[in-house]
Write an enzyme that holds these catalytic residues in place. Structure first.
Site, mmCIF file in Angstrom:
data_model
loop_
_atom_site.group_PDB
_atom_site.id
_atom_site.type_symbol
_atom_site.label_atom_id
_atom_site.label_comp_id
_atom_site.label_asym_id
_atom_site.label_seq_id
_atom_site.Cartn_x
_atom_site.Cartn_y
_atom_site.Cartn_z
ATOM 1 N N LYS A 133 1.611 -1.297 0.063
ATOM 2 C CA LYS A 133 -0.363 0.142 -0.170
ATOM 3 C C LYS A 133 0.472 1.704 -0.039
ATOM 4 C CE LYS A 133 -2.192 -0.671 4.125
ATOM 5 N NZ LYS A 133 -1.963 -2.237 4.525
ATOM 6 N N ARG A 158 10.784 -1.111 10.669
ATOM 7 C CA ARG A 158 10.548 -0.227 11.344
ATOM 8 C C ARG A 158 10.709 -1.626 12.970
ATOM 9 N NH1 ARG A 158 4.817 0.053 7.568
ATOM 10 N NH2 ARG A 158 4.523 -0.767 9.622
ATOM 11 N N ARG A 181 10.969 -6.339 5.588
ATOM 12 C CA ARG A 181 11.031 -4.475 4.815
ATOM 13 C C ARG A 181 12.085 -3.642 5.778
ATOM 14 N NH1 ARG A 181 5.019 -2.238 4.554
ATOM 15 N NH2 ARG A 181 4.946 -3.021 6.597
ATOM 16 N N ARG A 209 -9.442 0.444 8.713
ATOM 17 C CA ARG A 209 -9.154 -0.566 9.292
ATOM 18 C C ARG A 209 -10.006 -1.873 10.039
ATOM 19 N NH1 ARG A 209 -3.505 0.100 9.056
ATOM 20 N NH2 ARG A 209 -2.430 -1.471 9.511
ATOM 21 N N ARG A 252 0.246 -9.337 13.638
ATOM 22 C CA ARG A 252 -0.491 -8.077 12.447
ATOM 23 C C ARG A 252 -1.968 -8.555 11.395
ATOM 24 N NH1 ARG A 252 3.814 -4.327 10.817
ATOM 25 N NH2 ARG A 252 2.990 -4.136 9.204
#
Ligand code: AMP
Length: 216
Positions: free
Chosen positions: A13, A160, A127, A88, A171
């Protein structure tokens, strides 16, 4: 035009939002980025959000809704917004719809980036983000040329704190339980445009532009 980018963590996203901003000039509003900015500034909101983010849990609806609504009142959002990571939950979606209606606006399209769970874990845990320009890399799928250094601006890359394998699992569970129902919600409203998020980054962008009817 107001667009929602919907999809699990790791679906791309953030990456696709950057392309969409370049192509459309709309303003990118990412609830996760807003929380991370608040945390960097050391605000109460940032501290509160951190306690949920570190566990891979959702920040309570009233807190998120208040923060995002305040953001979309800013002048740079008048021409249209790309919502990333918000809504969400169904309650967030209803709050957004009501707020838009108050200003005679609406959500024009919801782009759903569909990626299977097996791929998402490596996408999240691999990531790396640039501290300077926010460019996103992945050590497995899309590594920077020099390890730890951004190809775009030479800035330092970081992981992160909620992108560890353990938090990624949580998550994703939260996503499937609380956010997946939004897919049906928007499908029933006729605004959902589903994109195969497993394609190459450029192909995903192209499919997205076609689905949105944006001329590139
Ligand atoms: P993201 O950068 O979108 O992956 O968001 C990182 C974290 O911020 C999430 O795991 C949540 O803890 C929190 N967060 C971001 N957006 C929302 C939202 N719309 N509702 C609740 N929590 C959120």
């Amino acid at each position: 035009m107001n667009i929602i980018l919907l999809g699990p963590p790791g679906a791309g996203k953030g990456t696709q939002a950057k392309t969409l901003v370049e192509q459309t000039g709309l303003t990118h509003v990412s609830s996760g980025d807003l929380f991370r900015a608040a945390l960097r500034e050391g605000t109460e909101l940032g501290m509160l959000a951190k306690s949920y983010m570190d566990r891979g849990a959702l920040v309570p609806d009233d807190v998120v809704i208040g923060m995002v609504m305040e953001r979309v009142e800013q002048p740079d959002c008048t021409n249209g917004v790309i919502f990333d990571g918000f809504p969400r939950t169904i309650d967030q979606a209803i709050a957004l719809q009501n707020e838009m209606a108050k200003h005679n606006k609406r959500i024009d399209a919801v782009v759903y980036l569909n990626v299977p769970k097996e791929i998402l874990l490596r996408r999240i845990a691999g990531r790396q983000t640039c501290r300077t320009c926010g460019a996103i890399f992945n050590i497995y799928y899309f590594p920077s040329y020099k390890p730890g250094i951004c190809d775009v601006c030479g800035g330092k890359l970081y992981q992160r704190s909620d992108d560890t394998m353990e938090t990624a699992h949580r998550r994703l569970d939260v996503y499937f339980e609380q956010t997946m129902p939004l897919i049906d919600y928007y499908r029933k409203q006729g605004s959902l445009r589903e994109i195969d998020g497993c394609q190459e980054i450029n192909q995903v962008s192209e499919s997205m532009m076609i689905a949105l009817g944006v001329n590139v």
